[in-house]
Write an enzyme that holds these catalytic residues in place. Structure first.
Site, short mmCIF file in Angstrom:
data_model
loop_
_atom_site.label_atom_id
_atom_site.label_comp_id
_atom_site.label_asym_id
_atom_site.label_seq_id
_atom_site.Cartn_x
_atom_site.Cartn_y
_atom_site.Cartn_z
NE ARG A 512 -2.42 -0.59 3.69
CZ ARG A 512 -3.03 -0.04 4.73
NH1 ARG A 512 -4.22 0.51 4.60
NH2 ARG A 512 -2.43 -0.03 5.92
CB SER A 576 6.48 -6.73 7.12
OG SER A 576 5.72 -5.61 7.45
CG ASP A 630 4.61 -6.42 10.33
OD1 ASP A 630 5.58 -6.61 11.08
OD2 ASP A 630 3.98 -7.34 9.79
#
Length: 870
Positions: A512, A576, A630
C-alpha cells in the site's frame, strides 16, 4: 328424502345409492356410500390433515422449549442418544426388551466386516400378572433371574457384555444409561441407516415416534452442538383439546371407558389397542339405529374388546375380506347378510384410513421440521417403522406413505420396516455408544499433546524470557533465536504531531501507498488515503533494482492520483522482513521471507535502495525518515490512541512482536538513557530446540514440508500461514485411523494448504452453525455427518486455543513490566492474565496498523527533529 333401490323407509342420511342392490333389511340400505355419510366426521380431507400437521408442529415447539414444556402435551423427551449407526460398529451385546406381559432377552453380535452383519439369539420370558402389579424389586428380580437363565443357556455367564434396555414406558432421562423409551429401531439391517433417519415407533398396540433433533433447539439439555434423538411421546397429542374438532362421539366413548380418561387422546384415535374397539362401537351404534344386522345386537358385540384390531386387518384383505367379515361377525353371534359384511368392511376401511392418515400428518410435521433444520426446500430421508398395525394391516402402510408424500410433495422419503426392532435397536444404541466412546477416547489421546497445562505455559514464558535476554545481550546475541533487533524508535506519539506524511507498507504480494494527514489541537485526528498495488511474481523473484523501480512507479501513480506530484513529503517505510537497524532511517535486510527472492537486496540498506530508485525516476523527491517493522507500526498506531501503549503484536499470516525496552538493557546500542522499541522477531523462538518437548508430530510434519524447515518454529505453531495445515494433518490422521469421515479420505484433503486458516477461523466461530461447517467440509470434498462436523470443530478449537495460549505465554514474558495493546483472542488475554497475574494488561485492536503506524513514526521523528532544531 331419496331412497335406495328397494328401501321402503326414508332415512335422514339416505342418499341416491349407485349399488343397485336391494336393501339387507326393511329398515334401510347399508351400501358403502351410506356408511361414508354416516361416518362423515371420520373421513378427513387433505385440508384437515394439513391443519392437524401444522398443529402438531406447534406442539413439538412447545415440548422443546424450557418455558413451554411443562404445559406441552407432546413432551419431546431427550434420550441422550446422539448418533445413529454408521456401519463400523463391532462387538457382542445384550439387550432387554420390556414393554408388555412378555419380555425378551437378546444376544446381538455386530460385525464390522463391510457387510454390516448382525446375528441374534433371543428368548421370550413371561411376566406373571402378580409381578406386574407387585413391587418393583420383585419385578426386576424376576427380570434378572431370566437374564441369568439366558446367559447360562448360551454359556456366556462369565462374559461382561454391554447391555441395552428397551423400556417402553414414558421416562424422563438425564443421560443415556437412565431408562427411556423411543429407541427401539435406531439400528436396522445392513444398508438401512441414512444420513437423517427418523425412526417411527408404531403404530402397534400403542404409538410413538422419535427423531434426531438439532441440539440448539433442545432447551431441556445443555449444549448447542450436534443432534440428539427426541422421544416425542406423541400419543398425548390432543390432550390439551387441540383435536376436539375432529374427535367423534366414538372417540369420546372409547376415552371415557379407558383406564386413563382424557389422556393419550391421539393414541386412542390411531393405535392398535383402540382400532378394533372403535369399529365395535360403530357397529353397535349402527345396529341400534337399525342400519345393520336387522337392528339385532348380541352380548358378544356389546362386550368391550371382543372386536379385536386383528379383525380389522383380516376384513380389509383384498380377496378374502368379505368372507373373513362373515366369519368374524358370525362368531360374535350375528347373522350377517352380504350387505352387512360390505358395510363392516367399509367401516374398517374408514377407521384404519383415519388412523393411517392422522399418523401420516404428524409424521409429515416431523419431516418438515427436519427439512427446515437442514435449511433446504427438499429433504431426502428414511423412516424406520415398527409396530403390529403397520406390519400386519394390508393397506395401512400404503395409506400412511401416501399421506406423507401428499403433504410433502417435494421431499424424497423412504420407509423401512424394522425387523426385531425393539431388542436389536437397544443393542445397536449400545453398540453406537461403545463405538463413540472408543473413538472419542482415541481422538482425545491424539489431541492431548496439543492441550497445554498451566505449568507448560509457565515454562514457555520462562524460556521466552531467557531467549529475550540472550537477544538483548551483546555477547549472547549471535546465538539467540529471538534476535531483539533495535528499531531506533525511541518515542511514542504525544498528541502534538501534525502534518502530511507518506507511508509505504510492504510485507507481501500486495503493498500500500498511503497519504496520512495528522492534525492536533481541537480537531486532533488522523485522515488517511491509500491505494493498493500488486507485485507480480517475476518482480518478487527478479532483481532488487526491478523491485524498487516498480515500488517507485506505484508511488508516482499515487501522487498523481492524489494531485500531489510536485510535493516533497516525509516518508515512513513499513518493511515487514527481518532487518538489522543502525538508525531509524536505515534497515539492513537480513533475509527475504514470504516468497520474495529479489537479488542484490540481502545485506543491503533498503532505504538506500528506495532512494536510488527515486533518483533514477527523477520525477519527485521524498524524505525517507523511518524504516519500521509492521509490529512497530502497529504499536505506534495504538499509541496514538492510547499513550500507555508500549507493545505491538502481529498474529496474521506470520507472527511477531515489539515493545519499548529500557535503553540500559539494549546492549547492541550505545547509551543508557530512555527507551527504544525492540523488534523481537519472535517467530524463530524454538529454533534452538527449546520447544521440542511441546511440539507434536503434526508440528513436525508441517515444519518438514515448509519452505524453511527448522526455522520459525514458534511462528509455525501460532500463525495463520500454518494453523490450517496443522488441522489438515490432524484430520488426515483421524481419518486414516477410522475416527472421522468413516475412514474415507478425499483427494482434496490430501492436498497441502487446502485447509486454509480462514476455514479454521470460520469453523471455530461460536456463531457458526454445524450446517455451515458441513458446507465448508463439502467444499473440501468431504462427505461429513453431523458428528464429523462436531469433531472438525473440536480440532479447530484445540489448535486455535493452543496458538492463542502459546502467543499469550510469549506476551506474558514481555508484559512482566508493561501494559499491552493490540489484538488476539480471548484465550490470549486469559493466558496473559493467568501467567502474569500482577500485570494489568489492556488489549487494543489496531486499525490500519502498519501503514498508519509508519506515518506516525515519521510524524514523531519530524516533531523531535524540529524540536531539536529549535
Amino acid at each position: 328424502h331419496s331412497l335406495c333401490l328397494g328401501c321402503p323407509v326414508p332415512h335422514p342420511w339416505a342418499v341416491l345409492c349407485p349399488c343397485a342392490q336391494p336393501c339387507a333389511s326393511p329398515l334401510g340400505c347399508v351400501c358403502p356410500l351410506q356408511v361414508d355419510k354416516y361416518l362423515y366426521h371420520m373421513r378427513l380431507s387433505d385440508e384437515t390433515l394439513l391443519e392437524v400437521s401444522q398443529r402438531f408442529e406447534k406442539e413439538m415447539e412447545k415440548g422443546l422449549g424450557a418455558d413451554t414444556n411443562p404445559t406441552a402435551s407432546v413432551k419431546m423427551l431427550p434420550t441422550f442418544v446422539r448418533s445413529t449407526p454408521d456401519g463400523t460398529e463391532d462387538g457382542d451385546f445384550l439387550a432387554l426388551d420390556l414393554g408388555g406381559t412378555n419380555f425378551r432377552v437378546l444376544r446381538v453380535k455386530v460385525s464390522d466386516n463391510g457387510l454390516r452383519k448382525v446375528e441374534m439369539e433371543n428368548q421370550i420370558y413371561a411376566i406373571p400378572e402378580e409381578l406386574m402389579r407387585g413391587s418393583g424389586v420383585q419385578l426386576f428380580d424376576h427380570i434378572a433371574e431370566c437374564l441369568a437363565n439366558f446367559l447360562d443357556k448360551l454359556q456366556i455367564k462369565d462374559k461382561k457384555l454391554p447391555l441395552g434396555f428397551t423400556f417402553s414406558f414414558p421416562c424422563h432421562q438425564t443421560k443415556l444409561d437412565e431408562v427411556g423409551e423411543g429407541l427401539r429401531i435406531m439400528g436396522m439391517g445392513k444398508g438401512s441407516v441414512p444420513a437423517h433417519p427418523v425412526p417411527l415407533l408404531g403404530p402397534g398396540t400403542g404409538t410413538n415416534a422419535c427423531y434426531m433433533e438439532e441440539m440448539r433447539h433442545i432447551d431441556l439439555v445443555e449444549g448447542d452442538e450436534g443432534r440428539m434423538c427426541i422421544n416425542m411421546e406423541w400419543g398425548a397429542f390432543g390432550d390439551d383439546g387441540v383435536l376436539n374438532d375432529i374427535r367423534t362421539e366414538f372417540d369420546r366413548e372409547i376415552d371415557m371407558g379407558s383406564l386413563n380418561p382424557g389422556k393419550q387422546l391421539f393414541e386412542k384415535m390411531i393405535s392398535g389397542m383402540y382400532m378394533g374397539e372403535l369399529v365395535r362401537l360403530i357397529l353397535v351404534k349402527m345396529a341400534k339405529d337399525g342400519l345393520l344386522f336387522g337392528g339385532r345386537l348380541t352380548p358378544d358385540l356389546l362386550t368391550t374388546g371382543h372386536f379385536e384390531t386383528r379383525f380389522v386387518s383380516a376384513i380389509e384383505k383384498e380377496k378374502e375380506g368379505l368372507q373373513k367379515a362373515h366369519e368374524i361377525l358370525s362368531k360374535l353371534g350375528l347373522e350377517p347378510s352380504h350387505e352387512d359384511c360390505v358395510a363392516t368392511l367399509r367401516i374398517c376401511q374408514i377407521v384404519s384410513t383415519r388412523s393411517a392418515t392422522l399418523c401420516g400428518a404428524t409424521l409429515a410435521a416431523v419431516l418438515r421440521r427436519l427439512r427446515d433444520n437442514k435449511g433446504g426446500d427438499r429433504l431426502r430421508s428414511t423412516v424406520g417403522v415398527d409396530g403390529s398395525v403397520y406390519k400386519k394391516h394390508p393397506h395401512f402402510a400404503r395409506r400412511l406413505h401416501k399421506t406423507v408424500r401428499k403433504l410433502l410433495p417435494d421431499c424424497e422419503i423412504r420407509f423401512i420396516r424394522s425387523e426385531d426392532g425393539s431388542g436389536k435397536g437397544a443393542a445397536m444404541v449400545t453398540a453406537v455408544a461403545y463405538r463413540l466412546a472408543a473413538q472419542h477416547q482415541a481422538r482425545q489421546k491424539i489431541l492431548e499433546p496439543l492441550k497445554l497445562s498451566h505449568e507448560q505455559l509457565l515454562e514457555v514464558k520462562e524460556r521466552m524470557r531467557i531467549e529475550m535476554e540472550k537477544g538483548l545481550g551483546k555477547e549472547t546475541h549471535a546465538e539467540a533465536t529471538v534476535k531483539m533487533l533495535p528499531t531506533y524508535v525511541c518515542s511514542t506519539p504525544d498528541g502534538t504531531e501534525k502534518g502530511d506524511f507518506l507511508a509505504l507498507d510492504l510485507g507481501g504480494t500486495n503493498f500500500r501507498v498511503l497519504l496520512v494527514r495528522v492534525r492536533n489541537g481541537m480537531r486532533r485526528g488522523v485522515e488517511m488515503h491509500n491505494k493498493i498495488y500488486s507485485i507480480p511474481v517475476e518482480i518478487m523473484q527478479g532483481t532488487g533494482e526491478e523491485l524498487f523501480d516498480h515500488i517507485v512507479h506505484c508511488i508516482s501513480d499515487f501522487l498523481e492520483y492524489m494531485g500531489m506530484k510536485g510535493v516533497s513529503l516525509p516518508l515512513g517505510f513499513t518493511f515487514s522482513f527481518p532487518c538489522q537497524q543502525n538508525n531509524l532511517d536505515e534497515g539492513i535486510l537480513l533475509k527475504w521471507t514470504k516468497g520474495f527472492k529479489a537479488t542484490g537486496c540481502e545485506g543491503e540498506d533498503v532505504v538506500g535502495l528506495l532512494k536510488e530508485a527515486i533518483h533514477r525516476r527523477e520525477e519527485f523527491d521524498l524524505d525517507v525518515v523511518a524504516v519500521v517493522n509492521d509490529t512497530v507500526g502497529t504499536m505506534m498506531t495504538c499509541g496514538y490512541e492510547d499513550p500507555y501503549c508500549e507493545v505491538g503484536l502481529i498474529v496474521g499470516t506470520g507472527s511477531n512482536a515489539c515493545y519499548m525496552e529500557e535503553m540500559r538493557n539494549v546492549e547492541l546500542v550505545e547509551g543508557d538513557e530512555g527507551r527504544m522499541c525492540v523488534n523481537m522477531e519472535w517467530g524463530a523462538f524454538g529454533d534452538s530446540g527449546c520447544l521440542d518437548d511441546i511440539r507434536t508430530e503434526f508440528d513436525v510434519a508441517v515444519d518438514e514440508l515448509s519452505l524453511n524447515p527448522g526455522k520459525q518454529r514458534y511462528e509455525k505453531m501460532i500463525s495463520g500461514m500454518y494453523l490450517g495445515e496443522i488441522v489438515r494433518n490432524i484430520l488426515m490422521d483421524f481419518t486414516k485411523k477410522g475416527l472421522l469421515f468413516r475412514g474415507r479420505i478425499s483427494e482434496r484433503l490430501k492436498t497441502r494448504g487446502i485447509f486454509e486458516t480462514k476455514f479454521l477461523s470460520q469453523i471455530e466461530s461460536d456463531c457458526l452453525a454445524l450446517l455451515q461447517v458441513r458446507s465448508i467440509l463439502q467444499h473440501l470434498g468431504l462427505e461429513s455427518t453431523c458428528d464429523d462436523s462436531i469433531i472438525v470443530k473440536e480440532v479447530c478449537t484445540v489448535v486455535a486455543r493452543r496458538a492463542a495460549q502459546l502467543c499469550g505465554a510469549g506476551m506474558a514474558a514481555v508484559s512482566l513490566s508493561l501494559s499491552l495493546p493490540c489484538s488476539f483472542s480471548t484465550v490470549l488475554q486469559e493466558t496473559v492474565k493467568e501467567l502474569s497475574p500482577k500485570c494489568e494488561v489492556t488489549f487494543l485492536q489496531s486499525e490500519d496498523g502498519s501503514g498508519k503506524g509508519a506515518a506516525l513514526i515519521t510524524a514523531v521523528a519530524c516533531r523531535i527533529r524540529e524540536a531539536g532544531q529549535r
